[in-house]
Scaffold this motif. Sequence first.
Motif, PDB file in Angstrom:
ATOM      1  N   MET A  47      51.098  35.310  32.133  1.00  0.00           N
ATOM      2  CA  MET A  47      50.166  36.311  31.593  1.00  0.00           C
ATOM      3  C   MET A  47      50.007  37.436  32.599  1.00  0.00           C
ATOM      4  SD  MET A  47      46.196  35.573  30.673  1.00  0.00           S
ATOM      5  CE  MET A  47      45.010  36.881  30.431  1.00  0.00           C
ATOM      6  N   GLU A  48      50.118  38.653  32.090  1.00  0.00           N
ATOM      7  CA  GLU A  48      49.849  39.840  32.894  1.00  0.00           C
ATOM      8  C   GLU A  48      48.588  40.472  32.323  1.00  0.00           C
ATOM      9  OE1 GLU A  48      52.929  42.975  34.079  1.00  0.00           O
ATOM     10  OE2 GLU A  48      51.787  43.931  32.458  1.00  0.00           O
ATOM     11  N   LEU A  49      47.584  40.628  33.149  1.00  0.00           N
ATOM     12  CA  LEU A  49      46.313  41.189  32.720  1.00  0.00           C
ATOM     13  C   LEU A  49      46.113  42.527  33.420  1.00  0.00           C
ATOM     14  CD1 LEU A  49      43.040  39.450  32.131  1.00  0.00           C
ATOM     15  CD2 LEU A  49      43.013  41.220  33.860  1.00  0.00           C
TER      16      LEU A  49
ATOM     17  N   THR B  59      46.569  42.591  27.813  1.00  0.00           N
ATOM     18  CA  THR B  59      47.261  41.390  28.281  1.00  0.00           C
ATOM     19  C   THR B  59      48.626  41.277  27.609  1.00  0.00           C
ATOM     20  OG1 THR B  59      46.172  40.049  26.589  1.00  0.00           O
ATOM     21  CG2 THR B  59      45.132  40.122  28.749  1.00  0.00           C
TER      22      THR B  59
ATOM     23  N   TYR C 286      52.057  38.498  27.414  1.00  0.00           N
ATOM     24  CA  TYR C 286      52.392  37.097  27.616  1.00  0.00           C
ATOM     25  C   TYR C 286      53.879  36.870  27.411  1.00  0.00           C
ATOM     26  CZ  TYR C 286      47.444  37.101  26.538  1.00  0.00           C
ATOM     27  OH  TYR C 286      46.101  37.397  26.522  1.00  0.00           O
TER      28      TYR C 286
END
Length: 171
Positions: free
Chosen positions: A48-50, A59, A61
């Motif tokens: 996950m990149e937030l 976000t 995924y």
Amino acid sequence: MKSSLRNYNVQFSGLKDGLHQVSFEIGAEFFENFEYSLIESGEVLIDMELDKKPNMLTTRYKVKGVVNTTCDRCADPLELPVEGAFKLVFKFGKEQSDNEELIVLPPEAYMLEMAPYFYEFINVLLPARKVHEEGECNEEMVTLISQYSINSSDPDDEDDFEDDWDEDEEE
């Protein structure tokens, strides 16, 4: 929320604005939390990149792994690969959104409960018809199913079935 699913929560309060990376390993215990799940177990990695901003969280995924389910044809265990990418935007506010990629969070929110989203991502990646490769099904079970099946794939059998109904009507 069940306590074993708390491992999939992401607390964003206290994070600085900008990009943050989080990874989640999903195993059999994850799927046990969902009643009537098509997936019995699996090993799935979700990266996950937030991207935190003052009024929203974007976000992304990446989902990759293997899940264990049941073959729709022979009912034997079936291992299926899953791989895909998703994006969700969480916005702070009070109004609801019709866009399924935009989730509105109350202004006082401080954490994302990701387990339901992860479960949905994985299920969306399953094929509509989950079956073994040609020739890998349990032949004994396939034979039994076709023997007792009302819906036969042989068109001649369907005609015989229709004829049986026609005979009953004439009596």
